[in-house]
Every structure is written in C-alpha cells, then in structure tokens.
Design a protein around this motif. Structure first.
Motif, PDB file in Angstrom:
ATOM      1  N   PHE A  52      35.692 115.834  33.975  1.00  0.00           N
ATOM      2  CA  PHE A  52      36.920 116.286  34.628  1.00  0.00           C
ATOM      3  C   PHE A  52      36.936 115.847  36.089  1.00  0.00           C
ATOM      4  N   ARG A  53      35.794 116.028  36.782  1.00  0.00           N
ATOM      5  CA  ARG A  53      35.737 115.637  38.193  1.00  0.00           C
ATOM      6  C   ARG A  53      35.950 114.130  38.352  1.00  0.00           C
ATOM      7  N   GLU A  54      35.349 113.345  37.434  1.00  0.00           N
ATOM      8  CA  GLU A  54      35.498 111.894  37.519  1.00  0.00           C
ATOM      9  C   GLU A  54      36.938 111.469  37.268  1.00  0.00           C
ATOM     10  N   ILE A  55      37.584 112.096  36.275  1.00  0.00           N
ATOM     11  CA  ILE A  55      38.984 111.763  35.971  1.00  0.00           C
ATOM     12  C   ILE A  55      39.879 112.130  37.144  1.00  0.00           C
ATOM     13  N   VAL A  56      39.690 113.331  37.680  1.00  0.00           N
ATOM     14  CA  VAL A  56      40.500 113.776  38.810  1.00  0.00           C
ATOM     15  C   VAL A  56      40.307 112.864  40.012  1.00  0.00           C
ATOM     16  N   GLU A  57      39.069 112.430  40.224  1.00  0.00           N
ATOM     17  CA  GLU A  57      38.773 111.576  41.380  1.00  0.00           C
ATOM     18  C   GLU A  57      39.453 110.217  41.240  1.00  0.00           C
ATOM     19  N   LEU A  58      39.608 109.735  40.002  1.00  0.00           N
ATOM     20  CA  LEU A  58      40.208 108.421  39.773  1.00  0.00           C
ATOM     21  C   LEU A  58      41.736 108.464  39.712  1.00  0.00           C
ATOM     22  N   MET A  59      42.315 109.634  39.642  1.00  0.00           N
ATOM     23  CA  MET A  59      43.766 109.746  39.531  1.00  0.00           C
ATOM     24  C   MET A  59      44.447 109.253  40.802  1.00  0.00           C
ATOM     25  N   PRO A  60      45.581 108.531  40.651  1.00  0.00           N
ATOM     26  CA  PRO A  60      46.328 108.103  41.844  1.00  0.00           C
ATOM     27  C   PRO A  60      47.061 109.254  42.513  1.00  0.00           C
ATOM     28  N   ALA A  61      47.210 110.357  41.806  1.00  0.00           N
ATOM     29  CA  ALA A  61      47.866 111.539  42.380  1.00  0.00           C
ATOM     30  C   ALA A  61      46.832 112.404  43.089  1.00  0.00           C
TER      31      ALA A  61
END
Length: 336
Positions: free
Chosen positions: A92-101
């Motif tokens: 989850f942290r990795e996905i959130v960190e990669l999000m453009p938002a």
C-alpha cells in the motif's frame, strides 16, 4: 495431597519417615515446598479404577505436548498473519508513493499519520511529527473565490469526524513560499474492523493548469466579445445534426434582440429574413454543404423595431473524421 506438618513433639521418627515417602508437598513454617523424599506409588486410584503411575505420567506428557503444539501453531498463524499484514501495508505504501496524486491519511482528531511525496510537493513542506498541524499539511487554505478557509472548515474535517465522503471538492492551498495551488480533493472515511470511524484519507490533485486555461479562455471570449461589439460583427454556429443555432451576444444585438432572449434554431433564424431572400439563402447554404465550400453572401433582415438591415455573412463547413459535414460556423456584419 496431604500436607504434613513436622512437629517432633507429636510424631515419632517412623511416622515422619512414612510421611516423607508418601506426601509430595511439605509445609515448613509458612513455606510450601516440594518434598524431594517423595516416592510415587506404582498405582493410583482414578475414580473407582486403579491406573499405573507410568500410564498417568505418559498421558500427562501427551497432554502437555498437545498443548505445546497447539500453542506453537497459534503462534505460527499469528506470525503469518502479521507478516501478511506487514507485506500488505508495504505494498500500500509503495502504491501510494508512486501515485501521481497527492495522498495522506489522518486520524479523527486530524493528526496526519501518513503522506506521500506528491503531497509534500503540493504542500511545499513536510509536516513534522512534533508540530500541531491538523487535517492538512498546507499552511493556509482558501476557497475558490479567494476568501480564507479556516482549518476547522476543511472538507476533510467533516469526513474524519462524521464519516461523510467528499467528492470533487475544489479549493486553494498556500505554500510556504507564498505560491498558490488550485486543488481538487476526494475524501473517504476510514473505519476499523468493528466499523468504528477512525479517520479519513484524502486524495487531491493539482488543477492549477486547468484553472489557468479556463481563465485564459474567459479572457479570450471577453476580448472577442469586445472586438465584435466595436466592429458590429457577430459570430454564429449551426449544428447540422440538431439544427440548433448558437449566436454571440453581438449577433443578438445586430438582430435587435437581447442576448439569449429567444431559443434559436435555423428555422427561427430564417423567420427574420425578408421573405424574398429566404429561398436564395437556403439554396446558397445547401450548395456550400454539398460542395464543402465557403459561405459568402448578403441578406436582408427585419429587426424587432421594423427596420430593415443588410448583413454580410461569411462562413465555412466543418467536417468530421469521415469527411461528413457536421457544423457550419461563420460571422455576420451589418453593412447597411
């Protein structure tokens, strides 16, 4: 088990010797101690049956082994669950960190628990654990009309405290360097396993470029309207699929009307023409559509006050990707 009390005055040596061999526990003063002289019997009475001591001990050992195995299995399952949770949280942290938002999470009291780098970039700062910044990492907030928005009135406050989701909420945040960022936020409540509200998650985007483009468009439309008014030139558009007609404000004025006074259609437009010019104009327009050619002609109209004016029209045919006519666009100028 019997608990012998060693009192030489009451028990003789043979008696004490028997007690030491037959009782596993001894009381010495106020201390309870195991009796190292105890000799366990070969048989014990369980209910109304005699069972060998070795069999009892074996069953006891089996029971303890089963309890240890059960406990270890429980520990292993808990360890696996904790490992899976850690892995899920890491993903989850990795996905959130990669999000453009920009994304951040706060508890119901507004304490910011987690945020990604995009949030830090939009805020222009990184919240410190020791500072009392609640519900958002920006230093100041404004409404889209430019008025100040108190922190207590931020949309995320309503979500974090009452569980109300917020969709497409627009506002302005200020960075430490004084620059302003237009943002659009979507906010959802966070609940625990029991369904109790524990906080909120905010996902927001920088929409400054869109606002700037909209402002440039408004300025362009304003300049166009001013130019048309000065030159007494109106613009128009006709949708060939619906036959709906759109006029600029100046074209309404050329026809002696107030802007938006009537709902326009092609037939409505033709009703303003001097009757002798209707068939000729229809023919010229139909020819331009067939040949995908330009429009360039004069026609007469009767205004609402009864006066007759001559307008010069120029236009073109707009085609779709298949080469089919879909719209007409043009201008009209009063050349009376």
């Amino acid at each position: 088990c019997a608990l012998p009390i060693y009192q030489h005055s009451r028990f003789g040596v043979p008696c004490i010797h028997d007690i030491l061999q037959t009782h596993p526990v001894a009381i010495l003063g106020d201390q309870v101690c195991p009796n190292s002289y105890y000799e366990s019997p070969e048989m014990v009475l369980i209910g109304d049956q005699e069972v060998s001591t070795s069999e009892v001990k074996a069953k006891r050992v089996d029971w303890w082994i089963s309890q240890l195995i059960r406990r270890r299995r429980g520990e292993q399952e808990r360890e696996r669950a904790e490992a899976a949770l850690r892995e899920s949280e890491q993903r989850f942290r990795e996905i959130v960190e990669l999000m453009p938002a920009a994304v951040y999470v706060c508890d119901k009291n507004g304490r910011i628990l987690q945020f990604n780098r995009t949030a830090v970039e939009l805020w222009g700062r990184e919240p410190r654990p020791d500072e009392d910044v609640r519900f958002c990492g920006a230093i100041r907030h404004f409404r889209t009309d430019g008025s100040a928005l108190p922190r207590a009135e931020l949309p995320i406050v309503e979500t974090a405290r009452n569980g109300t989701p917020m969709r497409n909420q627009e506002g302005v945040i200020e960075r430490p360097n004084g620059s302003l960022v237009n943002v659009m936020a979507n906010i959802a409540p966070i609940r625990n396993a029991e369904g109790a509200l524990v906080g909120a998650i905010n996902c927001f985007l920088d929409v400054s470029e869109r606002h700037q483009a909209e402002e440039r468009l408004r300025q362009s439309e304003r300049r166009l309207a001013e130019a048309q008014q000065v030159g007494h030139i109106g613009s128009w558009e006709r949708d060939l699929r619906t036959n709906q007609v759109t006029w600029s404000d100046e074209l309404y004025r050329l026809f002696g009307l107030k802007a938006g006074e009537i709902e326009l259609s092609y037939e409505q437009f033709l009703s303003f023409l001097v009757p002798q010019d209707v068939d000729r104009l229809r023919s010229l327009v139909d020819q331009a559509i067939r040949e995908r050619g330009p429009l360039d002609f004069d026609y007469r109209i009767t205004r609402a006050d009864g006066s007759v004016h001559v307008l010069h029209e120029q236009g073109s045919v707009i085609l779709n990707e298949e080469g089919e006519p879909i719209r007409l666009v043009g201008t009209a100028q009063d050349v009376t």
